[in-house]
Write a protein that holds these residues in place. Sequence first.
Motif, mmCIF file in Angstrom:
data_model
loop_
_atom_site.group_PDB
_atom_site.id
_atom_site.type_symbol
_atom_site.label_atom_id
_atom_site.label_comp_id
_atom_site.label_asym_id
_atom_site.label_seq_id
_atom_site.Cartn_x
_atom_site.Cartn_y
_atom_site.Cartn_z
ATOM 1 N N LEU A 95 0.825 -1.208 0.000
ATOM 2 C CA LEU A 95 0.000 0.000 0.000
ATOM 3 C C LEU A 95 0.861 1.260 0.000
ATOM 4 O O LEU A 95 0.615 2.194 -0.774
ATOM 5 C CB LEU A 95 -0.951 -0.007 1.196
ATOM 6 N N TYR A 99 0.946 4.164 -2.954
ATOM 7 C CA TYR A 99 0.743 5.608 -2.778
ATOM 8 C C TYR A 99 1.907 6.373 -3.395
ATOM 9 O O TYR A 99 1.712 7.356 -4.112
ATOM 10 C CB TYR A 99 0.588 5.974 -1.296
ATOM 11 N N ILE A 110 -1.187 8.335 5.324
ATOM 12 C CA ILE A 110 -0.897 6.951 4.919
ATOM 13 C C ILE A 110 -0.697 6.075 6.159
ATOM 14 O O ILE A 110 -1.250 4.969 6.245
ATOM 15 C CB ILE A 110 0.335 6.900 3.994
ATOM 16 N N PHE A 113 -3.995 5.267 7.781
ATOM 17 C CA PHE A 113 -4.737 4.288 6.985
ATOM 18 C C PHE A 113 -4.195 2.876 7.205
ATOM 19 O O PHE A 113 -4.953 1.954 7.514
ATOM 20 C CB PHE A 113 -4.652 4.677 5.505
ATOM 21 N N ILE A 129 -12.779 -0.817 1.916
ATOM 22 C CA ILE A 129 -12.329 0.570 1.870
ATOM 23 C C ILE A 129 -13.503 1.362 1.325
ATOM 24 O O ILE A 129 -13.951 1.109 0.197
ATOM 25 C CB ILE A 129 -11.087 0.735 0.974
ATOM 26 N N THR A 138 -12.372 8.597 4.109
ATOM 27 C CA THR A 138 -12.159 7.234 3.637
ATOM 28 C C THR A 138 -11.898 6.348 4.847
ATOM 29 O O THR A 138 -11.042 6.661 5.675
ATOM 30 C CB THR A 138 -10.939 7.184 2.680
ATOM 31 N N THR A 159 -6.143 7.103 -2.705
ATOM 32 C CA THR A 159 -6.466 5.692 -2.451
ATOM 33 C C THR A 159 -7.042 5.038 -3.694
ATOM 34 O O THR A 159 -6.646 3.924 -4.063
ATOM 35 C CB THR A 159 -7.420 5.575 -1.250
#
Length: 181
Positions: A95, A99, A110, A113, A129, A138, A159
């Motif tokens: 992930l 990004y 980030i 998340f 998500i 989000t 995202t």
Amino acid sequence: MKLARSKSPAFLAAFAAIFLAVASLFALPDYTLTGSGVRVRTVGTASIEVYRISHYMDELPAARSTQAVIDMDTGKKLVWTMLRDVDRESTVKALTDAYALNGYADQAKIARFVSAFEGDLKTGAEVTIEYDARAKATTVKVAGGGTATVGGIDFMKATWRIWFGKIDQPRLSEELIAKLR
């Protein structure tokens, strides 16, 4: 003791209006499936299926394009179902790298998340998500793990770029909008 009930049409109409107004505040979006696919990781010549993913939107974009999906400020969600076990470190790295690949560098957002990924993802686990257009936030929910919410349209777009922007599996992006007309 017997309670008296008002049967006046004005009372009933007022009650119904208040009930509907309050209920609409808590109404969930009526999502439409835009497409599904399988995330594959290629190691050498081997292709490994990692998770099945589906994408849903509350409102559909006028144009059938991945950029329109990224940019649209509407309720939308991605749902993964793991097809294999993946350790936490690999998930967080994938992930974080995605990004970066898509030019998003707000490390605090980030980190918030990916904090939802508290442990390894097991086969069959589900990750959701979801972007709430009203709250401009989000939220990621990891079955058997945690939940994290990150505010901002910028973060939602970043995202969604993971699957609809620069991606090493462009066919997946197309599969996720295959049902858009």
